[in-house]
Design a protein around this motif. Sequence first.
Motif, PDB file in Angstrom:
ATOM      1  N   SER A  11      -7.215  26.238  -9.982  1.00  0.00           N
ATOM      2  CA  SER A  11      -7.277  24.776  -9.993  1.00  0.00           C
ATOM      3  C   SER A  11      -8.165  24.208 -11.100  1.00  0.00           C
ATOM      4  O   SER A  11      -8.437  23.024 -11.119  1.00  0.00           O
ATOM      5  N   LYS A  12      -8.624  25.050 -12.053  1.00  0.00           N
ATOM      6  CA  LYS A  12      -9.420  24.539 -13.167  1.00  0.00           C
ATOM      7  C   LYS A  12      -8.467  24.035 -14.259  1.00  0.00           C
ATOM      8  O   LYS A  12      -7.597  24.762 -14.742  1.00  0.00           O
ATOM      9  N   ARG A  13      -8.661  22.782 -14.642  1.00  0.00           N
ATOM     10  CA  ARG A  13      -7.745  22.148 -15.595  1.00  0.00           C
ATOM     11  C   ARG A  13      -8.436  22.000 -16.947  1.00  0.00           C
ATOM     12  O   ARG A  13      -9.501  21.399 -17.054  1.00  0.00           O
ATOM     13  N   ILE A  14      -7.824  22.544 -17.992  1.00  0.00           N
ATOM     14  CA  ILE A  14      -8.367  22.493 -19.353  1.00  0.00           C
ATOM     15  C   ILE A  14      -7.490  21.576 -20.196  1.00  0.00           C
ATOM     16  O   ILE A  14      -6.278  21.774 -20.297  1.00  0.00           O
ATOM     17  N   LEU A  15      -8.119  20.575 -20.795  1.00  0.00           N
ATOM     18  CA  LEU A  15      -7.393  19.658 -21.668  1.00  0.00           C
ATOM     19  C   LEU A  15      -7.571  20.087 -23.120  1.00  0.00           C
ATOM     20  O   LEU A  15      -8.696  20.253 -23.594  1.00  0.00           O
ATOM     21  N   ILE A  16      -6.454  20.275 -23.837  1.00  0.00           N
ATOM     22  CA  ILE A  16      -6.458  20.648 -25.249  1.00  0.00           C
ATOM     23  C   ILE A  16      -6.081  19.416 -26.072  1.00  0.00           C
ATOM     24  O   ILE A  16      -5.023  18.818 -25.866  1.00  0.00           O
ATOM     25  N   ILE A  17      -6.966  19.035 -26.994  1.00  0.00           N
ATOM     26  CA  ILE A  17      -6.670  17.907 -27.890  1.00  0.00           C
ATOM     27  C   ILE A  17      -6.613  18.452 -29.313  1.00  0.00           C
ATOM     28  O   ILE A  17      -7.648  18.759 -29.924  1.00  0.00           O
ATOM     29  N   ASP A  18      -5.407  18.601 -29.837  1.00  0.00           N
ATOM     30  CA  ASP A  18      -5.207  19.166 -31.178  1.00  0.00           C
ATOM     31  C   ASP A  18      -3.883  18.663 -31.710  1.00  0.00           C
ATOM     32  O   ASP A  18      -2.891  18.600 -30.966  1.00  0.00           O
ATOM     33  N   ASP A  19      -3.833  18.286 -33.001  1.00  0.00           N
ATOM     34  CA  ASP A  19      -2.607  17.714 -33.557  1.00  0.00           C
ATOM     35  C   ASP A  19      -1.656  18.761 -34.120  1.00  0.00           C
ATOM     36  O   ASP A  19      -0.604  18.414 -34.651  1.00  0.00           O
ATOM     37  N   GLU A  20      -2.009  20.045 -34.004  1.00  0.00           N
ATOM     38  CA  GLU A  20      -1.119  21.109 -34.476  1.00  0.00           C
ATOM     39  C   GLU A  20      -0.384  21.707 -33.278  1.00  0.00           C
ATOM     40  O   GLU A  20      -1.011  22.249 -32.356  1.00  0.00           O
ATOM     41  N   ALA A  21       0.953  21.634 -33.289  1.00  0.00           N
ATOM     42  CA  ALA A  21       1.758  22.136 -32.175  1.00  0.00           C
ATOM     43  C   ALA A  21       1.541  23.628 -31.960  1.00  0.00           C
ATOM     44  O   ALA A  21       1.522  24.108 -30.816  1.00  0.00           O
ATOM     45  N   SER A  22       1.367  24.383 -33.053  1.00  0.00           N
ATOM     46  CA  SER A  22       1.186  25.830 -32.922  1.00  0.00           C
ATOM     47  C   SER A  22      -0.124  26.166 -32.208  1.00  0.00           C
ATOM     48  O   SER A  22      -0.190  27.107 -31.409  1.00  0.00           O
ATOM     49  N   ILE A  23      -1.177  25.381 -32.513  1.00  0.00           N
ATOM     50  CA  ILE A  23      -2.468  25.603 -31.849  1.00  0.00           C
ATOM     51  C   ILE A  23      -2.363  25.233 -30.367  1.00  0.00           C
ATOM     52  O   ILE A  23      -2.880  25.938 -29.488  1.00  0.00           O
ATOM     53  N   GLN A  24      -1.684  24.116 -30.059  1.00  0.00           N
ATOM     54  CA  GLN A  24      -1.474  23.733 -28.664  1.00  0.00           C
ATOM     55  C   GLN A  24      -0.780  24.849 -27.888  1.00  0.00           C
ATOM     56  O   GLN A  24      -1.195  25.215 -26.787  1.00  0.00           O
TER      57      GLN A  24
END
Length: 463
Positions: A11-24
């Motif tokens: 249930s731990k939620r990690i938000l990724i903020i990155d403008d590169e689709a490959s990194i996401q």
Amino acid sequence: MPGIPALSAMSKRILIIDDEASIQESLSGILEDEGFEAIAVSSAEKGLEYLEDDGADLVLLDIWLGDNMDGMKALEIIKDKFSLPVIMISGHGNIETAVQATRSGAFDFIEKPLSYDKIILAVSNGLRFSQLERENRLLRQSTVKSTKITGSSPAIQAVMDQIEMVAPTDAWVLIRGDHGTGKELVAQAIHNLSTSKFKPMIEVNCAAIPEELIESELFGHEKGSFTGAHSSKQGKFDQADGGILFLDEIGDMSLKTQAKILRILQEQKFERVGGHKTIQVNVRVLAATNKNLEEEIENGNFRADLFWRLNVVPITVPQLKERLDDIPLLVESIMESMGGKGLKVKDFSQDAFTAMMEHSWPGNVRELRNFIERLAIMCPKQTITGEQVRLFLNQSGGMTNNNGSPLNPMLNVDFKEAKRLFEKEYLQQNLLRNDNNISKTAEQVGLERSHLHKKLKSLNIIQ
């Protein structure tokens, strides 16, 4: 994985903020392989909007975003508004950038190309650090809020023995007793002795929340689910995950809400109001009531199946009249706590204790506390006598003038304090007359329920 600290990702939620689709895609895959829930967005604005609506446990944030807002500005907003651990990531990292990010509140800094081990280590440490911060806040709160049960009488000692036996288990407890006996203190004592003492005990006063809002309070709601729901909100069950949920005044919950809560208590999973996602929790429940639930069941006001689900271990808190021998210890404890409020600590003669032990105390320890505060304010001498105690108990007046006639104690204070004392006495008496039912009292005294609730809190009549 060798070298990586063990951490429950459930249930731990990690938000990724990155403008590169490959990194996401890469970060999402790594995190999901470890059991985390990964959410990826392409801009700082979208990330902040997601945090506002749904929340997260940790943020992975790219410093260089091809957007109106860069990562450093987003970091500042996240730390100020959400108090979450933020790990900065960059393909153009250098020492100066890392130092700047750390000084701005980033928990860690990772350079691209990304290493699987470094990512999981940083995320695990960030979540662990966040958990320690929450535990420290709980410890600070617990030192401010008194949880001591005072007394040595057989009646209260039996309660303490029950608490010691049940607290280390995961058993659910139904705490019963009249208004003012100290049911909340029993719940806090169970929490302090439980295995989840460093996790939250989330309190819900079922009598203080309007029926139309209690589902939202307990289960949370999604943005737009009803008028005024401008953002998503966690419910009390969410907040109590891994800890204890204390349902105070459970007997005042509507039958409709009882039916919903019973299913959730059994299954430990629910959906937010207006939502479709099932949320799984692990919650221990403590409940308290001043009502005779068996009679409420007979009258059709309380569900029998909910009663049996809650009543795993019943603890009944005795009335003060059943433990009058505890009054000297209670008075000593009350006076100590009042010293922190700026009131002068007074002494009591033996006759004063005798006079108090002759009283029936229908309002129990709460009434005793208010009475001791009144004596401390109104009696000018250091030692309070039995005569003064009897006088204050028998009438709203207090001391006497030179002719021996009763003298209203409000004449000894300024107008502002006299007004406060009158309001407190007036509302306490009306609450007692209405069996502490806030809604009935509000109707009787001509106040809006919410206004009365705030007034009662400001006067320290309720917590």
